[in-house]
Design an enzyme around this catalytic site. Sequence first.
Site, PDB file in Angstrom:
ATOM      1  N   CYS A 101       0.816  -1.197   0.050  1.00 13.39           N
ATOM      2  CA  CYS A 101       0.004  -0.030  -0.047  1.00 13.39           C
ATOM      3  C   CYS A 101       0.855   1.284   0.155  1.00 13.39           C
ATOM      4  O   CYS A 101       1.521   1.632  -0.824  1.00 13.39           O
ATOM      5  CB  CYS A 101      -1.097   0.040   1.225  1.00 13.39           C
ATOM      6  N   HIS A 198      -3.834  -5.048   0.677  1.00 12.88           N
ATOM      7  CA  HIS A 198      -3.367  -5.430   2.066  1.00 12.88           C
ATOM      8  C   HIS A 198      -3.169  -6.870   2.398  1.00 12.88           C
ATOM      9  O   HIS A 198      -4.144  -7.381   3.079  1.00 12.88           O
ATOM     10  CB  HIS A 198      -4.076  -4.663   3.229  1.00 12.88           C
ATOM     11  N   GLU A 200      -1.288  -8.518   4.055  1.00 13.74           N
ATOM     12  CA  GLU A 200      -1.035  -9.164   5.399  1.00 13.74           C
ATOM     13  C   GLU A 200      -2.377  -9.394   6.109  1.00 13.74           C
ATOM     14  O   GLU A 200      -2.414  -9.959   7.229  1.00 13.74           O
ATOM     15  CB  GLU A 200      -0.239  -8.169   6.301  1.00 13.74           C
TER      16      GLU A 200
END
Length: 222
Positions: A101, A198, A200
Amino acid sequence: MDIMDTEKSIYQYIHKYYLDAIERSGGAPLALPFLHDEESVKIIVKVIDGLILSGGGDIHPSYYGEETMTKLTLTPDDRIDFEFSLLEEVMKRKKPVLGICYGMQLLNVALGGSLYQDIKKHVPKSMDHRKNHSVRIWPESRLHKIMDGVEAIDVISRHHQAINDIGRNLNISADAEDGIIEAIEMEGYPFLIGVQWHPEKEIGDFFTRRLISSFVNACMGN
């Protein structure tokens, strides 16, 4: 890493998602404080095997030669300057880099690119990139191979800025249906990839595991 400023103390913190994602892929995560001394940065880079540039706020437009045109939630200059220095040293040593990001945007700006300060303002017909959507993986890209040859994946999206002019020696490896760049990579570099989403936050997802594991494996020299 982000900064939280209270009346009594200033804290640096990173969301646990990133640490968990690296650990579950076989790596040992190390969160770094923002430093200003050049020699300290060099010492850190000698210790680490690779670098993740995590999510964050907006990069001040002055970093890519523009005036502020819209309301922004700025990332502290201390963080940006430190990560520029860190990235420069990491790239000198050809160590793996993964930008997520804000981290992808920082990669682009560090290499001479620019950003749309606000997607809706500058790309009026664009979709809402603060909401989850699908991205198209470009054939023959490194990301395409990492993602097991799939043509599109669904991602968690939380950004209002995006790459405008792409940085030096970077290639696009994914985009959204509206043409907004969603992933970049550097050809000829051992491992340098940026993704606008994202991963994660969905560490149980097959494609997230593929991406994070490929980064960790690159750090291990595999």
